[in-house]
Write a protein that holds these residues in place. Sequence first.
Motif, short mmCIF file in Angstrom:
data_model
loop_
_atom_site.label_atom_id
_atom_site.label_comp_id
_atom_site.label_asym_id
_atom_site.label_seq_id
_atom_site.Cartn_x
_atom_site.Cartn_y
_atom_site.Cartn_z
N TRP A 6 0.82 -1.21 0.00
CA TRP A 6 0.00 0.00 0.00
C TRP A 6 0.85 1.26 0.00
CZ3 TRP A 6 -4.67 0.36 -1.59
CH2 TRP A 6 -5.52 -0.73 -1.49
N LEU A 7 2.06 1.19 0.52
CA LEU A 7 2.95 2.34 0.47
C LEU A 7 3.63 2.48 -0.88
CD1 LEU A 7 4.61 2.12 4.00
CD2 LEU A 7 2.93 3.78 3.21
N LEU A 8 3.82 1.35 -1.56
CA LEU A 8 4.48 1.40 -2.85
C LEU A 8 3.56 1.89 -3.97
CD1 LEU A 8 6.66 -1.84 -2.84
CD2 LEU A 8 7.42 0.54 -2.70
N PRO A 10 1.32 4.47 -4.07
CA PRO A 10 1.44 5.92 -4.33
C PRO A 10 2.84 6.31 -4.81
CG PRO A 10 0.53 5.53 -2.15
CD PRO A 10 0.95 4.21 -2.69
N LEU A 11 3.85 5.61 -4.35
CA LEU A 11 5.21 5.91 -4.79
C LEU A 11 5.37 5.62 -6.28
CD1 LEU A 11 8.09 6.74 -4.05
CD2 LEU A 11 8.57 4.33 -3.61
N VAL A 12 4.88 4.48 -6.74
CA VAL A 12 4.95 4.14 -8.16
C VAL A 12 4.11 5.12 -8.98
CG1 VAL A 12 4.33 2.37 -9.85
CG2 VAL A 12 5.50 1.73 -7.74
N ALA A 14 3.48 8.25 -8.24
CA ALA A 14 4.19 9.53 -8.27
C ALA A 14 5.36 9.48 -9.26
CB ALA A 14 4.69 9.89 -6.88
N VAL A 15 6.07 8.38 -9.31
CA VAL A 15 7.17 8.25 -10.26
C VAL A 15 6.62 8.26 -11.69
CG1 VAL A 15 8.95 6.67 -11.09
CG2 VAL A 15 8.72 7.11 -8.65
N CYS A 16 5.55 7.54 -11.93
CA CYS A 16 4.94 7.53 -13.26
C CYS A 16 4.44 8.92 -13.64
CB CYS A 16 3.80 6.52 -13.32
SG CYS A 16 4.36 4.81 -13.25
#
Length: 55
Positions: A6-8, A10-12, A14-16
């Motif tokens: 679940w933390l990854l 939003p990180l992915v 944001a990177v995209c």
Amino acid sequence: MAALAWLLIPLVAAVCAGLWGSWANRTRKARGDGPELDGYARFREAMERKSSSHT
């Protein structure tokens, strides 16, 4: 492990979004307005000819 997933997410995302934003704002070669302006000039000439034949 589920919390890490679940933390990854939003990180992915944001990177995209950052990659897409940098791609969307890239500098492109200026093609110039030649063909577009030529087409507009032909359009105006055609409209002027058409309107002058009615009067």
